[in-house]
Structure formats: structure tokens, C-alpha cells
Scaffold this active site. Structure first.
Site, short mmCIF file in Angstrom:
data_model
loop_
_atom_site.label_atom_id
_atom_site.label_comp_id
_atom_site.label_asym_id
_atom_site.label_seq_id
_atom_site.Cartn_x
_atom_site.Cartn_y
_atom_site.Cartn_z
N ASP A 220 28.52 16.72 -41.15
CA ASP A 220 27.13 16.58 -41.61
C ASP A 220 26.50 15.27 -41.10
O ASP A 220 25.33 15.04 -41.31
CB ASP A 220 27.08 16.63 -43.14
CG ASP A 220 25.69 16.94 -43.66
OD1 ASP A 220 24.93 17.65 -42.97
OD2 ASP A 220 25.34 16.49 -44.78
N SER A 244 18.83 18.79 -45.33
CA SER A 244 19.57 19.92 -44.80
C SER A 244 19.28 21.17 -45.63
O SER A 244 19.21 21.11 -46.86
CB SER A 244 21.07 19.63 -44.83
OG SER A 244 21.38 18.49 -44.07
N GLN A 294 23.39 24.03 -38.06
CA GLN A 294 22.65 23.59 -39.24
C GLN A 294 21.16 23.65 -38.97
O GLN A 294 20.70 23.30 -37.89
CB GLN A 294 23.03 22.16 -39.63
CG GLN A 294 22.39 21.68 -40.93
CD GLN A 294 22.73 20.22 -41.24
OE1 GLN A 294 22.08 19.32 -40.73
NE2 GLN A 294 23.75 20.01 -42.06
#
Length: 307
Positions: A220, A244, A294
Site C-alpha cells: 500500500d 484508497s 489499486q
């Protein structure tokens, strides 16, 4: 890196953070980040949810993919509970669905993340690696991001407050060394590609499930910022508002998270207040060990007019 916290202690804290406590057959609790403030790091919630799923499956099958949706920002401090549903247990594959929640002020459960993970009994199969590892400088030739952050703080001087300086320079359990510049390092528009080496700052226990969790945690970092590169804007400089929205991760082969891994990210598209990002993680032998995708909210911050 700060001398006040030895690397081994930072990694001990990370292992403790990613070790969830089983409180019932299908319920787990994740510890909060030590001295954490503000919003919970999304990689932490993903990694703890994965750990809960891994514990519920056991050692006979290993995680090969996860798909997560961030629903709300988690708050640092309160513990996070992970409710695990067993959706499928087959001979070769298994599936777990995890809901991460925190308690509201009135005591009601507030889901912050949904995650589904798939597991497989290891087996031989047809193999090919389509992607070659990008030709970038090795980690020994690069400065650590901790050194870069310290230089930025020194250059900023009084323009950066004490709290912000402490946040930027705080010791981290994951060391990152970047080939090129990330969005927070540069204000000039550039190609939406970034290359960073990462590893834990000290050796981890020999637990493959923990190494997968640490890779999930680190996946991440740097990813969402790749979509900001063509625009020359940065969250760190307060020019963007973002979060996110979802996160997908595929584990292709076992890898140690305390050995250098190259994270190659790119962003083929942004628009409509969102940015889409992809990542490939290689070991130093040039083997692809994981793939990531993502999408995140990405909006230019609008300055409020002065009255």
C-alpha cells in the site's frame, strides 16, 4: 534512521502489529499502531485481515490472492475486529470473507474494510514469467527514503511545523529506496511510473504467512501516488485530497519480506476523481513474486476563499 529505536525493535513492533488475536472461532482482534495518530494506514488493515483469514484456514493451504474494498477511514487507537466467514473449503482451494470493523462512539459496529482471500494447496503446474524485472539501480546504489525525508525537513526549516516534521521523519519498520522520484519528492510532471526497493529493516521470523502479510502491508506504500506523477501534485504538500478505494494482490511465489524486493508501479489512467494504479513486485533474482492493483480517490484540493 533514528538511533532512538533499534531496527530489531521496529520489526518486533511490526510483527506484533500484524499478529491478530483469535477471540472466537470466527472473530479476531488487531492491535492498534503504537503511538499512532489520525487515520489507520490501509496496508495495516489489509495485512491484519489477511492474517485473520490465514489463521482460519491453517497451514495446509496458502493465500494466493486477496481483494479488498476500503469503506471508511479507520481511526488510530481503537482496536479493529475482524469477522471471518468461511465461504468455501475444497480439496484444492478455500475462500474466506473478512469484515474489519471499529466501534462508533455509541458502541455500534462500523465496517471499515471488506476483504476476500483465496487459498490453494501448493501444487506443480505450467510456468511462465512474461515480465522481466525493470533495469533500475540496485538498493545499494540508492539513498533510503528516510535520508531523503530528513533532507526535505532540513530544507523546509520553519516552513514545516514540529508535528509534521516528526511525522515525516519517524522511524519506520519498512525501509524504502527509490530509483527516481516519488510524487512527494518532486513537483514537476513526470511519466506515471515509479520504482522502489523495500524490505523490513531487520530479519523477520521464518513464517511464510507473516512474510505474505508484510508484503501486503508494504504494497500500500507508493502505489496510489503513482497516478499523481503526471500532474506534479502531492498529498504530502497538501495539493491533493485522496483515499484508497480498493486493493487487489496476487501472490505468485513465496518471498521473504526481509530481503530486498523491487516494487515497480505504473498508472495507465486517471479521471473522474479517481486514479488507477498497478504494481509488480520482483525479488533480486528477477522473479515476479506478486502483482498488485489499486484504485483511489484523487481530487485536486480546492483552496477555500479567504473571508
Amino acid at each position: 534512521m533514528s538511533d532512538s529505536i533499534p531496527p530489531e525493535k521496529l520489526v518486533d513492533h511490526l510483527v506484533d502489529l500484524l499478529t491478530v488475536e483469535r477471540t472466537d472461532e470466527a472473530k479476531f482482534v488487531g492491535k492498534p499502531q503504537k503511538d499512532g495518530i489520525g487515520r489507520v494506514f490501509g496496508g495495516q488493515v489489509i495485512a491484519q485481515a489477511l492474517q485473520a483469514a490465514q489463521v482460519s484456514v491453517g497451514d495446509s493451504k496458502t493465500a494466493h490472492s486477496l481483494h479488498a474494498y476500503f469503506l471508511r477511514g479507520g481511526e488510530e487507537g481503537p482496536e479493529i475486529t475482524y469477522d471471518v466467514a468461511t465461504d468455501f473449503d475444497g480439496r484444492s482451494f478455500a475462500n474466506r470473507r473478512v469484515v474489519a470493523s471499529q466501534l462508533d462512539a455509541d458502541g455500534s459496529k462500523r465496517p471499515i474494510l471488506n476483504l476476500t482471500a483465496s487459498f490453494q494447496t501448493p501444487e506443480p503446474g505450467l510456468e511462465h514469467d512474461e515480465y522481466e524485472m525493470p533495469d533500475v539501480p540496485g538498493p545499494d546504489a540508492l539513498e533510503s527514503d528516510a535520508q531523503v525525508r530528513q533532507k526535505i525537513v532540513e530544507r523546509a526549516g520553519d516552513r514545516m511545523g514540529a508535528a509534521q516534521k516528526a511525522t515525516v521523519t519517524r522511524p519506520r519498520p519498512i525501509e524504502i529506496r527509490t530509483a527516481g522520484r516519488l510524487h512527494w519528492m518532486n513537483s514537476e510532471p513526470s511519466e506515471p511510473e515509479a520504482y522502489s526497493w523495500f524490505r523490513a529493516v531487520a530479519p523477520l521470523p521464518d513464517d511464510p504467512a507473516l512474510h505474505r502479510a508484510v508484503i501486503a502491508y508494504a504494497s500500500d506504500f507508493t502505489l496510489l501516488g503513482t497516478s499523481a506523477l503526471p500532474h506534479g501534485l502531492s498529498w504530502m504538500r497538501g495539493e491533493l485530497v485522496g483515499a484508497s478505494l480498493d486493493h487487489a494482490l496476487w501472490f505468485h511465489r513465496e518471498a521473504r519480506a526481509d530481503e530486498w524486493l523491487l516494487y515497480a508501479t505504473d498508472s495507465p489512467w486517471s479521471g473522474g476523481g479517481r486514479g488507477f494504479n498497478r504494481g509488480r513486485i520482483f525479488n533480486q533474482q528477477g522473479e515476479l513474486v506478486a502483482s498488485v492493483a489499486q484504485e483511489g480517490m484523487m481530487r485536486k484540493r480546492v483552496k477555500k476563499p479567504k473571508n
